[in-house]
Design a protein around this motif. Sequence first.
Motif, mmCIF file in Angstrom:
data_model
loop_
_atom_site.group_PDB
_atom_site.id
_atom_site.type_symbol
_atom_site.label_atom_id
_atom_site.label_comp_id
_atom_site.label_asym_id
_atom_site.label_seq_id
_atom_site.Cartn_x
_atom_site.Cartn_y
_atom_site.Cartn_z
ATOM 1 N N THR A 59 -2.448 44.500 -4.014
ATOM 2 C CA THR A 59 -2.737 44.847 -5.402
ATOM 3 C C THR A 59 -2.091 43.840 -6.341
ATOM 4 O O THR A 59 -0.935 43.460 -6.158
ATOM 5 N N VAL A 60 -2.844 43.393 -7.317
ATOM 6 C CA VAL A 60 -2.322 42.508 -8.358
ATOM 7 C C VAL A 60 -1.993 43.365 -9.578
ATOM 8 O O VAL A 60 -2.848 44.098 -10.076
ATOM 9 N N ARG A 61 -0.766 43.277 -10.050
ATOM 10 C CA ARG A 61 -0.342 44.059 -11.203
ATOM 11 C C ARG A 61 -0.040 43.116 -12.370
ATOM 12 O O ARG A 61 0.631 42.097 -12.200
ATOM 13 N N LYS A 63 1.828 41.962 -15.546
ATOM 14 C CA LYS A 63 3.187 42.148 -16.044
ATOM 15 C C LYS A 63 3.189 42.829 -17.404
ATOM 16 O O LYS A 63 2.363 42.565 -18.262
ATOM 17 N N GLU A 66 0.149 48.531 -17.417
ATOM 18 C CA GLU A 66 -0.193 49.447 -16.338
ATOM 19 C C GLU A 66 -1.455 49.005 -15.597
ATOM 20 O O GLU A 66 -1.862 49.624 -14.627
ATOM 21 N N TYR A 67 -2.065 47.926 -16.066
ATOM 22 C CA TYR A 67 -3.312 47.454 -15.474
ATOM 23 C C TYR A 67 -3.060 46.790 -14.126
ATOM 24 O O TYR A 67 -2.120 45.991 -13.966
ATOM 25 N N SER A 68 -3.906 47.111 -13.156
ATOM 26 C CA SER A 68 -3.810 46.506 -11.825
ATOM 27 C C SER A 68 -5.195 46.460 -11.208
ATOM 28 O O SER A 68 -6.105 47.188 -11.628
ATOM 29 N N ARG A 70 -7.405 45.239 -7.244
ATOM 30 C CA ARG A 70 -7.297 44.809 -5.846
ATOM 31 C C ARG A 70 -7.386 43.296 -5.762
ATOM 32 O O ARG A 70 -8.251 42.683 -6.387
ATOM 33 N N ASN A 71 -6.523 42.705 -5.009
ATOM 34 C CA ASN A 71 -6.520 41.256 -4.847
ATOM 35 C C ASN A 71 -7.758 40.827 -4.059
ATOM 36 O O ASN A 71 -8.016 41.324 -2.961
#
Length: 424
Positions: A59-61, A63, A66-68, A70-71
Amino acid sequence: SKLYIGAYDPLTYNDDMFSKEFGEGVIAYLAGGAYSSSTVFEVEDSFGRVRLMKNSIETVRVKNSEYSFRNAPSFMSLLNEESAERDALNEVNALVDHLLYHQNTAPFIASRLIQRFATSNPDPIYVSSVAKSFRTGKYGSLGSGKYGDLAATVSAILLDPGSQSAVLDADPYHGSIREPLTKALHVLRSMEIKLENGKKVLENHFPFTERIFQMAHSFPSVFSFFLPENIPSGRPGEAELTSPEAMLTDMPKIINMLNGLFSAIKYGVSRCNNGFGRGDNESNCQEGNFTDAVARLSFDSQFSDANDVVTELSTLLTGGRLGVQNKQIVIEAYISKLPDKEAGMRIAQQLIISSPEFQSSNTVVKNGQPRLPLPDPQPKGVPYKAVVYIMLTGGADSFNMLVPMRCSTYYDYIRIRRGVEQRT
């Protein structure tokens, strides 16, 4: 499933590397005998493909957010390695597989093929039935059972109640306008085109691309001859009906089609009266004279009764859908040419290919009432910008486009356009 990352086949490792656990439709390969991020699950998806999925999620979050998401997988190395060509091929194959097995692919292909084989406006149940056959590869006992089997797909299109039910004959939304090339070849084949004087019928004898703007393998663009979602103007457009083939039915194309078919019937394939043939020789343009024709329509009914002759022509040219009123008109025209049976045949052929039953694939029902004119659009009182499109490919009544209202030529206009003139 929440797993998206593929895994290597555990069977390629040493025998003691993984242990197996069996679940309902799932095989788990456990590294070290326990569940971990190295665990590999073997499952069979809804398309019958065996998938090996790694027990991991990346998962890419973002910084300070709260947005993330899937890589996304990456096949290509940032370095210029020898494996780059292999990785590029794997990435393309993965994309093709993704598109082929996407959930929208089956209904998309189903609706497009139905438009070509059956009706321009298929109902959702019909599309769903054909899409199911595409996914399962079976329609009844037909098909191989493999995903994307076109034999099963086409069988569903042609044999499904959405295509075969007699109730559809009364449905004004069923059917489609026929493509120009289909109509031209239909006439030439059903009326038994025959070569004249040993001549060869080659593509260059039939300049369909120039005359009716359609020829096999000659798409004008990557979007084919027409758009599948085209909604024509007029009453079909008001009913929000799509008609892809209507894009090929402007005035020049309609006139060229009828001129070409009428000429083929009366003079054979030649240039006479704007026929489909090539060349400039029109010296022998007499009806029934095929001297300069490359080929001619040789069909000759074995029946002597006018009703039987027209019924046979209706079967060959409209699939027996010629309406009672139109059929009677053709019969009377045929009889008026007797005892010259060939002349009667020619006039009957011309009338039938001019009928709505030949031009479309649905059953035509007349209500006997005159068609009401469309109401003029009401102004909304809102400023707007308009694009004025003037078609210059023919069919424009230019003397009614720019009317000389306040000069001496107005009276010439009245005399020439009597009956359709615009009065001051």
